[in-house]
Scaffold this motif. Structure first.
Motif, PDB file in Angstrom:
ATOM      1  N   HIS A 219       0.797  -1.212  -0.112  1.00 19.49           N
ATOM      2  CA  HIS A 219      -0.003   0.144  -0.031  1.00 19.49           C
ATOM      3  C   HIS A 219       0.843   1.225  -0.091  1.00 19.49           C
ATOM      4  O   HIS A 219       2.015   1.239   0.932  1.00 19.49           O
ATOM      5  N   VAL A 220       0.671   2.100  -1.091  1.00 18.96           N
ATOM      6  CA  VAL A 220       1.254   3.609  -0.989  1.00 18.96           C
ATOM      7  C   VAL A 220       0.228   4.438  -0.684  1.00 18.96           C
ATOM      8  O   VAL A 220      -0.737   4.745  -1.188  1.00 18.96           O
ATOM      9  N   LEU A 221       0.455   5.264   0.182  1.00 16.83           N
ATOM     10  CA  LEU A 221      -0.216   6.561   0.712  1.00 16.83           C
ATOM     11  C   LEU A 221       0.300   7.670  -0.254  1.00 16.83           C
ATOM     12  O   LEU A 221       1.230   8.016  -0.238  1.00 16.83           O
ATOM     13  N   LEU A 234       3.407   2.027   3.094  1.00 13.57           N
ATOM     14  CA  LEU A 234       2.938   1.061   4.510  1.00 13.57           C
ATOM     15  C   LEU A 234       3.946  -0.060   4.272  1.00 13.57           C
ATOM     16  O   LEU A 234       3.832  -0.849   3.337  1.00 13.57           O
ATOM     17  N   HIS A 235       4.799  -0.211   5.293  1.00 14.79           N
ATOM     18  CA  HIS A 235       5.743  -1.450   5.203  1.00 14.79           C
ATOM     19  C   HIS A 235       5.096  -2.413   5.838  1.00 14.79           C
ATOM     20  O   HIS A 235       5.398  -2.677   7.023  1.00 14.79           O
ATOM     21  N   GLU A 236       4.424  -3.400   5.112  1.00 10.69           N
ATOM     22  CA  GLU A 236       3.446  -4.162   5.757  1.00 10.69           C
ATOM     23  C   GLU A 236       3.992  -5.622   5.417  1.00 10.69           C
ATOM     24  O   GLU A 236       3.454  -6.499   5.908  1.00 10.69           O
ATOM     25  N   LEU A 237       4.634  -5.896   4.302  1.00 15.94           N
ATOM     26  CA  LEU A 237       5.107  -7.155   3.779  1.00 15.94           C
ATOM     27  C   LEU A 237       6.466  -7.770   3.836  1.00 15.94           C
ATOM     28  O   LEU A 237       6.671  -9.068   4.054  1.00 15.94           O
ATOM     29  N   GLY A 238       7.564  -6.953   3.991  1.00 17.10           N
ATOM     30  CA  GLY A 238       8.738  -7.553   4.177  1.00 17.10           C
ATOM     31  C   GLY A 238       9.242  -8.090   5.308  1.00 17.10           C
ATOM     32  O   GLY A 238       8.480  -7.955   6.418  1.00 17.10           O
ATOM     33  N   ALA A 289      12.112  15.521   4.330  1.00 18.08           N
ATOM     34  CA  ALA A 289      13.028  15.233   3.727  1.00 18.08           C
ATOM     35  C   ALA A 289      13.694  13.904   4.304  1.00 18.08           C
ATOM     36  O   ALA A 289      14.471  12.981   3.729  1.00 18.08           O
ATOM     37  N   CYS A 290      12.912  13.489   5.413  1.00 19.50           N
ATOM     38  CA  CYS A 290      13.268  12.052   5.820  1.00 19.50           C
ATOM     39  C   CYS A 290      12.393  10.769   5.636  1.00 19.50           C
ATOM     40  O   CYS A 290      12.906   9.791   5.135  1.00 19.50           O
ATOM     41  N   LEU A 291      11.031  11.157   5.723  1.00 20.65           N
ATOM     42  CA  LEU A 291      10.330  10.100   5.677  1.00 20.65           C
ATOM     43  C   LEU A 291      10.011   9.234   4.717  1.00 20.65           C
ATOM     44  O   LEU A 291       9.557   9.796   3.355  1.00 20.65           O
ATOM     45  N   ARG A 292      10.210   7.854   4.527  1.00 23.77           N
ATOM     46  CA  ARG A 292       9.658   7.171   3.305  1.00 23.77           C
ATOM     47  C   ARG A 292       8.767   5.966   3.376  1.00 23.77           C
ATOM     48  O   ARG A 292       8.029   5.690   2.555  1.00 23.77           O
ATOM     49  N   SER A 293       8.869   5.596   4.835  1.00 20.24           N
ATOM     50  CA  SER A 293       8.134   4.290   4.799  1.00 20.24           C
ATOM     51  C   SER A 293       7.316   4.573   6.551  1.00 20.24           C
ATOM     52  O   SER A 293       8.316   4.910   7.474  1.00 20.24           O
ATOM     53  N   ILE A 294       6.139   3.764   6.541  1.00 24.08           N
ATOM     54  CA  ILE A 294       5.550   3.528   7.983  1.00 24.08           C
ATOM     55  C   ILE A 294       5.289   2.270   8.158  1.00 24.08           C
ATOM     56  O   ILE A 294       4.654   1.488   7.227  1.00 24.08           O
ATOM     57  N   GLU A 295       5.661   1.705   9.080  1.00 25.37           N
ATOM     58  CA  GLU A 295       5.257   0.167   9.622  1.00 25.37           C
ATOM     59  C   GLU A 295       4.124   0.104  10.670  1.00 25.37           C
ATOM     60  O   GLU A 295       4.344   0.858  11.587  1.00 25.37           O
ATOM     61  N   PRO A 296       3.002  -0.256  10.330  1.00 29.74           N
ATOM     62  CA  PRO A 296       1.990  -0.128  10.963  1.00 29.74           C
ATOM     63  C   PRO A 296       2.094  -0.944  12.246  1.00 29.74           C
ATOM     64  O   PRO A 296       2.270  -2.170  12.102  1.00 29.74           O
ATOM     65  N   LEU A 297       1.829  -0.488  13.560  1.00 25.27           N
ATOM     66  CA  LEU A 297       1.551  -1.270  14.533  1.00 25.27           C
ATOM     67  C   LEU A 297       0.435  -1.284  14.979  1.00 25.27           C
ATOM     68  O   LEU A 297      -0.580  -0.490  14.507  1.00 25.27           O
ATOM     69  N   PRO A 298      -0.100  -2.461  15.903  1.00 24.67           N
ATOM     70  CA  PRO A 298      -1.483  -2.491  16.563  1.00 24.67           C
ATOM     71  C   PRO A 298      -1.940  -1.017  17.194  1.00 24.67           C
ATOM     72  O   PRO A 298      -1.163  -0.051  17.260  1.00 24.67           O
ATOM     73  N   VAL A 299      -3.249  -0.830  16.806  1.00 22.84           N
ATOM     74  CA  VAL A 299      -4.020   0.333  17.487  1.00 22.84           C
ATOM     75  C   VAL A 299      -3.682   0.551  18.980  1.00 22.84           C
ATOM     76  O   VAL A 299      -3.743  -0.379  19.724  1.00 22.84           O
ATOM     77  N   ALA A 300      -3.277   1.853  19.289  1.00 22.80           N
ATOM     78  CA  ALA A 300      -2.911   2.002  20.684  1.00 22.80           C
ATOM     79  C   ALA A 300      -4.183   2.602  21.466  1.00 22.80           C
ATOM     80  O   ALA A 300      -5.046   3.066  20.839  1.00 22.80           O
ATOM     81  N   ARG A 301      -3.901   2.474  22.980  1.00 26.91           N
ATOM     82  CA  ARG A 301      -4.924   3.154  23.505  1.00 26.91           C
ATOM     83  C   ARG A 301      -4.732   4.910  23.663  1.00 26.91           C
ATOM     84  O   ARG A 301      -3.753   5.307  23.449  1.00 26.91           O
ATOM     85  N   PRO A 302      -5.672   5.133  24.357  1.00 26.67           N
ATOM     86  CA  PRO A 302      -5.748   6.703  24.159  1.00 26.67           C
ATOM     87  C   PRO A 302      -4.565   7.558  24.795  1.00 26.67           C
ATOM     88  O   PRO A 302      -3.909   6.741  25.966  1.00 26.67           O
ATOM     89  N   PHE A 303      -3.878   8.093  24.219  1.00 27.76           N
ATOM     90  CA  PHE A 303      -2.757   9.047  24.432  1.00 27.76           C
ATOM     91  C   PHE A 303      -1.475   8.116  24.772  1.00 27.76           C
ATOM     92  O   PHE A 303      -0.493   8.566  25.358  1.00 27.76           O
ATOM     93  N   ARG A 304      -1.671   7.153  24.146  1.00 27.88           N
ATOM     94  CA  ARG A 304      -0.355   6.054  24.133  1.00 27.88           C
ATOM     95  C   ARG A 304      -0.002   5.825  22.459  1.00 27.88           C
ATOM     96  O   ARG A 304       0.045   4.531  22.379  1.00 27.88           O
ATOM     97  N   TRP A 305       0.418   6.781  21.742  1.00 26.63           N
ATOM     98  CA  TRP A 305       0.559   6.390  20.422  1.00 26.63           C
ATOM     99  C   TRP A 305       1.839   5.848  20.369  1.00 26.63           C
ATOM    100  O   TRP A 305       2.998   6.699  20.410  1.00 26.63           O
ATOM    101  N   HIS A 306       2.167   4.419  20.176  1.00 29.29           N
ATOM    102  CA  HIS A 306       3.438   4.049  20.119  1.00 29.29           C
ATOM    103  C   HIS A 306       4.230   4.277  18.800  1.00 29.29           C
ATOM    104  O   HIS A 306       3.504   4.122  17.609  1.00 29.29           O
ATOM    105  N   SER A 307       5.203   4.493  18.828  1.00 31.08           N
ATOM    106  CA  SER A 307       6.323   4.599  17.583  1.00 31.08           C
ATOM    107  C   SER A 307       7.687   4.327  17.817  1.00 31.08           C
ATOM    108  O   SER A 307       7.936   4.087  19.009  1.00 31.08           O
TER     109      SER A 307
END
Length: 650
Positions: A219-221, A234-238, A289-307
């Motif tokens: 998937h490409v956003l 979205l880096h979901e496959l490798g 200038a930096c961002l190329r891909s995002i690997e999705p993590l499980p949905v987080a609870r409120p105010f604990r956005w993991h990265s």
């Protein structure tokens, strides 16, 4: 078409030496950068990866098991060089993928330390080395170069980075080889041992963008941003992702559910990126200038956005997938974007310069982590959170929506206080090099410019409490008092001599030892509750019941009573939990620190408050030992009060 620079990867001597002009270093060291500086970092990162490729080639060529059933490693390397001669831009794009950096570090670790870190089910060495074959195949396909190459198959799947994932028909074997062929138009993947016309092959025609049962497309956003269109994968496959066993996880969603996922990610990124560009243009420029891909993590609870960002994966990040219901979602994710861009920038800088000595044994307390951190991790933390503080300050000062103002004020005050707790001492750390000290000094200059900026009283008070609360909880968990002192105090309590000592006879408390406690978890639970209380949309979602722990991991009803000012109720609940604690070892440090805050300013509990804030680890360990020797659990406040009047604490 032209010559190849990949051959210089065999030796660092053939590559350019990189350095930053002093002005650029100071920009970067102060937490900023800009497109020109980040472009310089990417140039340096390219040379760094070429050096790692050369090391990998040299190590793999000396190992008989490095390629197994695959084509010779020289064949893959030659194909990569040939593809680069066709298109240097395509070769560089593949070389600089975040997953390429992750793979290089992982594979080199296996080649240079055979057997180190191996776990049951890990792939054979050739399956990891064979990612080079897949990179070469992708470079050839994208540049239109025909080839035939035997490549690795993992659980029936072959991942061609940026192109897609071939899913072989039939029963999947854990590890096998397949022959990949390309004729300038069609890519064919055939499991080894079957014919080119057999039922097991997968055939994919240009432009490789049409998914099927046997071909999954990443998937490409596609983002519509104020400074022009932008694409993020979205880096979901490798297999080389931050979730270590992600390759073994169930396949990603497909159909309408996948379309909804892409829509949510696209909407969130467009909103967050636009907000960042408006309130912190420099931060937005660095993210762009930096961002190329995002690997999705499980949905987080409120105010604990993991990265997270892997140090060797510049330009890639992992982040909790959006649920579509997060409060202040654009602001929270804008902070995530700048946080991870800061990590990418510092990782590249650390590949250019030594900012600290090689000694990695010491561990430090930082107010944003549950665990003790190495010096390198501390540098990453102060660098990332300087960017986060800069964003929240900009949001607060540039048209922050009314319902987010108290949250923005809290976040800015919290990060500012955390950084001012860490940076002054860090600047004096002897393990820093001259350049490392320069970086910390520049960060401190940046943060001190914000030191006197006003913040509303309630968010400011809660931010200060959150920092102090984390410090007490961390100390309670990770510092251990002198065992002989604990034994003597327990004996004195058991002998019935539990009375206040005259100052000249007070017990001396030696400096405690750092012993990392793996049970330390969710030390920020009360800070999360504060965030929820500061926003109208979530203020009512904080029940003072046992269900609270399902909403905020690590939180307990006593925490709600504490934050709402019902101190006697909070004290009673904390004390009851400590008395009822039946597991081996002391009760959680977060419970003891909560108890400390209920006693603060109480004249009748002056000794207990003093002991719980000056040496919480001593109170925690003495109480646990006393409880083991007692027929009934004593009052934890009484034990703390006695220690506060018996032990010389300041």
């Amino acid at each position: 078409m032209g010559g190849s620079s990949l051959s210089s990867g065999w030796s660092a001597s053939g590559l350019p030496r990189h350095g930053l002009p002093p002005r650029h270093f100071d920009l970067l060291a102060g937490g900023g950068a800009g497109r020109a500086v980040v472009a310089h970092l990417w140039d340096s990162e390219r040379s760094h990866r070429l050096v790692l490729l050369g090391l990998l080639m040299g190590s793999a060529s000396r190992r008989a098991d490095a390629t197994g059933p695959l084509s010779d490693i020289e064949a893959a390397w030659d194909l990569l060089i040939a593809a680069e001669r066709q298109s240097a831009a395509i070769a560089d794009d593949i070389l600089l993928l975040p997953e390429t950096g992750h793979w290089l570090r992982h594979c080199l670790g296996r080649l240079q330390s055979p057997g180190h870190g191996r776990e049951p089910g890990d792939p054979p060495l050739w399956a990891d080395v064979g990612h080079l074959h897949l990179l070469a195949a992708v470079a050839a396909v994208r540049s239109g170069l025909p080839f035939r190459l035997r490549v690795p198959v993992r659980a029936g799947r072959v991942w061609f980075p940026t192109l897609g994932c071939a899913v072989l028909p039939g029963e999947a074997r854990a590890w096998q080889a397949a022959e990949a062929t390309f004729d300038s138009h069609t890519l064919i993947v055939t499991p080894s041992g079957t014919g080119t016309a057999g039922p097991g092959l997968v055939r994919i025609a240009r432009p490789f963008a049409q998914p099927s049962a046997h071909w999954r497309v990443p998937h490409v956003l596609s983002l519509d941003l104020s400074d022009g269109p932008r694409q993020v994968m979205l880096h979901e496959l490798g297999p080389y992702r931050m979730q270590g066993k992600a390759w073994d996880s169930p396949d990603r969603t497909a159909g309408p559910a996948a379309a909804e996922t892409v829509h949510r990610w696209t909407e969130l990124l467009e909103r967050a990126w636009s907000l960042l560009a408006r309130v912190d243009p420099g931060g937005a420029e660095d993210v762009t200038a930096c961002l190329r891909s995002i690997e999705p993590l499980p949905v987080a609870r409120p105010f604990r956005w993991h990265s997270a960002t892997m140090e060797d994966g510049m330009g890639g990040m992992a982040a909790s997938a959006p649920a579509g219901t997060e409060p202040a979602a654009a602001a929270q994710f804008a902070a995530v974007l700048t946080h991870e861009a800061q990590h990418s920038k510092l990782s590249a800088l650390l590949h250019m310069y030594s900012l600290h000595t090689p000694d990695v044994t010491r561990r430090f307390q930082v107010p944003w982590r549950d665990d003790p951190r190495p010096l390198r991790g501390v540098l990453h933390g102060v660098y990332a959170f300087t960017g986060v503080a800069r964003f929240w300050r900009g949001h607060l000062l540039n048209g922050c929506p009314e319902d987010e103002q108290r949250l923005a004020a809290f976040e800015f005050a919290l990060r500012r206080r955390q950084l001012l707790c860490v940076l002054p001492a860090l600047e004096r750390e002897p393990e820093l090099t001259t350049l490392g000290r320069r970086l910390v000094g520049r960060l401190l200059e940046t943060v001190r410019e914000w030191e006197d900026e006003p913040v509303p009283p309630e968010p400011l008070a809660w931010a200060e409490l959150a920092v102090d609360d984390h410090a007490l909880s961390w100390r309670s968990h990770h510092l251990v008092p002198e065992p002989d002192l604990v034994a003597d105090l327990v004996r004195e309590w058991g002998d019935g001599r539990a009375e206040a000592a005259a100052p000249e006879h007070a017990w001396h408390c030696p400096v405690p030892r750092l012993v990392p406690d793996p049970a330390a978890r969710h030390l920020d639970a009360r800070a999360v509750l504060m965030r929820m209380r500061l926003m109208r949309a979530t203020a009512t979602q904080v029940p003072a019941t046992d269900a609270l722990g399902d909403v905020v991991l690590g939180a307990r009803p006593a925490d709600v009573h504490l934050l709402d000012g019902r101190l006697p109720t909070a004290e009673s609940l904390y004390a009851a939990e400590i008395r009822a604690h039946s597991d081996a070892g002391p009760a959680p440090g977060t419970v003891w620190s909560g108890l400390a805050w209920t006693l603060r300013g109480r004249g009748d509990r002056e000794g207990a408050a003093r002991a719980l804030t000056a040496c919480p680890e001593l109170v925690r360990h003495v109480y646990a030992a006393v409880r083991l020797k007692s027929a009934s659990a004593p009052d934890p406040v009484a034990v703390a009060e006695w220690l506060g009047r018996t032990v010389a604490v300041s």
